[in-house]
Design a protein around this motif. Structure first.
Motif, PDB file in Angstrom:
ATOM      1  N   LEU A  56       0.864  -1.170   0.000  1.00  0.00           N
ATOM      2  CA  LEU A  56       0.000   0.000   0.000  1.00  0.00           C
ATOM      3  C   LEU A  56       0.902   1.221   0.000  1.00  0.00           C
ATOM      4  CD1 LEU A  56      -2.880   1.268   0.320  1.00  0.00           C
ATOM      5  CD2 LEU A  56      -2.449   1.255   2.782  1.00  0.00           C
ATOM      6  N   GLY A  57       0.725   2.093  -0.993  1.00  0.00           N
ATOM      7  CA  GLY A  57       1.589   3.262  -1.093  1.00  0.00           C
ATOM      8  C   GLY A  57       0.879   4.433  -1.744  1.00  0.00           C
ATOM      9  N   GLU A  78       5.075   6.353   5.757  1.00  0.00           N
ATOM     10  CA  GLU A  78       5.284   5.803   7.093  1.00  0.00           C
ATOM     11  C   GLU A  78       6.686   5.236   7.264  1.00  0.00           C
ATOM     12  OE1 GLU A  78       2.884   5.072   5.045  1.00  0.00           O
ATOM     13  OE2 GLU A  78       1.056   5.884   5.958  1.00  0.00           O
ATOM     14  N   ARG A  79       7.291   4.832   6.133  1.00  0.00           N
ATOM     15  CA  ARG A  79       8.633   4.240   6.197  1.00  0.00           C
ATOM     16  C   ARG A  79       9.707   5.174   5.667  1.00  0.00           C
ATOM     17  NH1 ARG A  79       7.222  -1.389   3.394  1.00  0.00           N
ATOM     18  NH2 ARG A  79       5.341  -0.258   2.766  1.00  0.00           N
ATOM     19  N   GLY A  80       9.302   6.329   5.164  1.00  0.00           N
ATOM     20  CA  GLY A  80      10.256   7.370   4.793  1.00  0.00           C
ATOM     21  C   GLY A  80      11.057   7.124   3.535  1.00  0.00           C
ATOM     22  N   PHE A  81      10.495   6.443   2.528  1.00  0.00           N
ATOM     23  CA  PHE A  81      11.215   6.258   1.272  1.00  0.00           C
ATOM     24  C   PHE A  81      10.236   6.098   0.120  1.00  0.00           C
ATOM     25  CE2 PHE A  81      10.251   1.918   2.319  1.00  0.00           C
ATOM     26  CZ  PHE A  81      10.163   1.249   1.112  1.00  0.00           C
ATOM     27  N   SER A  82      10.761   6.191  -1.100  1.00  0.00           N
ATOM     28  CA  SER A  82       9.948   5.974  -2.298  1.00  0.00           C
ATOM     29  C   SER A  82      10.674   5.015  -3.218  1.00  0.00           C
ATOM     30  CB  SER A  82       9.660   7.301  -3.010  1.00  0.00           C
ATOM     31  OG  SER A  82      10.858   7.914  -3.436  1.00  0.00           O
ATOM     32  N   GLU A  83       9.948   4.411  -4.161  1.00  0.00           N
ATOM     33  CA  GLU A  83      10.510   3.387  -5.052  1.00  0.00           C
ATOM     34  C   GLU A  83       9.883   3.532  -6.435  1.00  0.00           C
ATOM     35  OE1 GLU A  83      13.175   0.953  -5.936  1.00  0.00           O
ATOM     36  OE2 GLU A  83      12.872   0.812  -3.770  1.00  0.00           O
ATOM     37  N   PHE A 110      -1.538  -2.339  -4.288  1.00  0.00           N
ATOM     38  CA  PHE A 110      -1.021  -2.950  -5.512  1.00  0.00           C
ATOM     39  C   PHE A 110      -0.188  -4.191  -5.219  1.00  0.00           C
ATOM     40  CE2 PHE A 110       2.167  -0.032  -4.009  1.00  0.00           C
ATOM     41  CZ  PHE A 110       3.397  -0.567  -4.368  1.00  0.00           C
ATOM     42  N   GLU A 111      -0.010  -4.990  -6.267  1.00  0.00           N
ATOM     43  CA  GLU A 111       0.855  -6.166  -6.223  1.00  0.00           C
ATOM     44  C   GLU A 111       1.937  -6.002  -7.279  1.00  0.00           C
ATOM     45  OE1 GLU A 111      -1.698  -9.505  -6.863  1.00  0.00           O
ATOM     46  OE2 GLU A 111      -2.181  -9.707  -4.743  1.00  0.00           O
ATOM     47  N   TYR A 112       3.152  -6.440  -6.947  1.00  0.00           N
ATOM     48  CA  TYR A 112       4.248  -6.298  -7.904  1.00  0.00           C
ATOM     49  C   TYR A 112       5.236  -7.456  -7.780  1.00  0.00           C
ATOM     50  CZ  TYR A 112       7.419  -4.763  -4.157  1.00  0.00           C
ATOM     51  OH  TYR A 112       8.194  -4.716  -3.028  1.00  0.00           O
ATOM     52  N   THR A 113       5.987  -7.650  -8.848  1.00  0.00           N
ATOM     53  CA  THR A 113       7.085  -8.616  -8.834  1.00  0.00           C
ATOM     54  C   THR A 113       8.397  -7.847  -8.878  1.00  0.00           C
ATOM     55  OG1 THR A 113       7.083  -8.818 -11.260  1.00  0.00           O
ATOM     56  CG2 THR A 113       5.710 -10.361 -10.016  1.00  0.00           C
ATOM     57  N   ARG A 204       7.764  -4.563 -11.219  1.00  0.00           N
ATOM     58  CA  ARG A 204       6.664  -4.497 -12.177  1.00  0.00           C
ATOM     59  C   ARG A 204       5.327  -4.710 -11.476  1.00  0.00           C
ATOM     60  NH1 ARG A 204      10.808  -6.293 -15.569  1.00  0.00           N
ATOM     61  NH2 ARG A 204      10.841  -5.210 -17.570  1.00  0.00           N
ATOM     62  N   ILE A 205       4.451  -3.731 -11.606  1.00  0.00           N
ATOM     63  CA  ILE A 205       3.126  -3.832 -11.009  1.00  0.00           C
ATOM     64  C   ILE A 205       2.267  -4.786 -11.835  1.00  0.00           C
ATOM     65  CG2 ILE A 205       1.006  -2.562 -10.479  1.00  0.00           C
ATOM     66  CD1 ILE A 205       2.729  -0.127  -9.884  1.00  0.00           C
ATOM     67  N   VAL A 206       1.667  -5.765 -11.178  1.00  0.00           N
ATOM     68  CA  VAL A 206       0.841  -6.756 -11.872  1.00  0.00           C
ATOM     69  C   VAL A 206      -0.630  -6.666 -11.477  1.00  0.00           C
ATOM     70  CG1 VAL A 206       2.757  -8.347 -12.218  1.00  0.00           C
ATOM     71  CG2 VAL A 206       1.395  -8.508 -10.133  1.00  0.00           C
ATOM     72  N   GLY A 207      -0.930  -5.776 -10.537  1.00  0.00           N
ATOM     73  CA  GLY A 207      -2.321  -5.586 -10.124  1.00  0.00           C
ATOM     74  C   GLY A 207      -2.411  -4.373  -9.216  1.00  0.00           C
ATOM     75  N   LEU A 208      -3.492  -3.597  -9.365  1.00  0.00           N
ATOM     76  CA  LEU A 208      -3.633  -2.417  -8.491  1.00  0.00           C
ATOM     77  C   LEU A 208      -5.104  -2.087  -8.280  1.00  0.00           C
ATOM     78  CD1 LEU A 208      -4.495   0.408 -10.109  1.00  0.00           C
ATOM     79  CD2 LEU A 208      -2.204   0.174 -11.015  1.00  0.00           C
TER      80      LEU A 208
END
Length: 212
Positions: A56-57, A78-83, A110-113, A204-208
């Motif tokens: 969750l982001g 909440e964790r202080g970073f981005s990706e 979302f779900e990602y690999t 890679r996002i595979v679902g959101l």
């Protein structure tokens, strides 16, 4: 004669009971086998689905990387970073692209690999780039090089998605790269080249799902 006939009837009845019992056990065995097979199939399907990571982001930026690809930066306050993440719009059924483009600042589930891939930065033939048309490529300490015969690059890319090329070294080792094949690269196919690349993590996002 009468006693012999009675004995025959009793024997036939006994054999019939044995046969019925045998059939009943056989059916039960098949049912157990089917139940076990179904359980194994469900476990296999669950394991395949578990390759994706659920998060969750909050979307920070969305950039068009050439349809159907989009580049998203997602932050986790909440964790202080981005990706950074890649998204193939054709992989997400029913995705609202307009809503995605206006989603900066909104949270998504979302779900990602995530896997390591070779990111091709430059490709040279006889010391000249056949990959970059702009400024000369400047290697960094993270840049790797690989020399060998260029393969699978005989035709320029015509689709929206990149092709996969490879460089085969003299020792039999091969490195693969996903990239858009340029006309210059196509002319270098089958020749000795030097590839400049970095090993990067591809998310890679595979679902959101957009959250309220």
């Amino acid at each position: 004669m009468f006693k012999s006939w009675n004995f025959t009837l009793v024997l036939l009845a006994f054999c019939s009971l044995v046969w019925i019992s045998s059939c009943g056990n056989s059916t039960g065995s098949n049912e157990n086998t089917n139940e076990e097979t179904s359980s194994e199939a469900i476990e296999s399907s669950t394991e395949a689905a578990s390759d994706a990571i659920r998060e969750l982001g909050r979307i920070k930026t969305v950039e068009d990387a050439g349809y159907p690809m989009y580049s998203l930066e997602i932050e986790f306050p909440e964790r202080g970073f981005s990706e950074g993440f890649l998204l193939n719009a054709e992989d997400i059924q029913g995705l609202d692209l307009e809503k995605l483009g206006n989603s900066a600042g909104k949270y998504i589930s979302f779900e990602y690999t995530s896997e390591l891939e070779n990111a091709l930065l430059d490709l040279t033939l006889n010391g000249k780039s056949v990959y970059n048309d702009g400024d000369p490529f400047e290697p960094t300490p993270e840049t790797k090089t690989f020399e060998g015969i260029l393969k699978n690059a005989g035709e320029p890319t015509t689709s929206d998605l990149p092709d996969q090329i490879s460089i085969s070294g003299a020792d039999g080792e091969t490195e693969k790269f996903d990239c858009y094949i340029t006309p210059l690269m196509a002319k270098a196919n089958g020749k000795k080249v030097v590839g400049y690349y970095e090993v990067r993590t591809a998310n890679r996002i595979v679902g959101l799902e957009f959250t309220k």
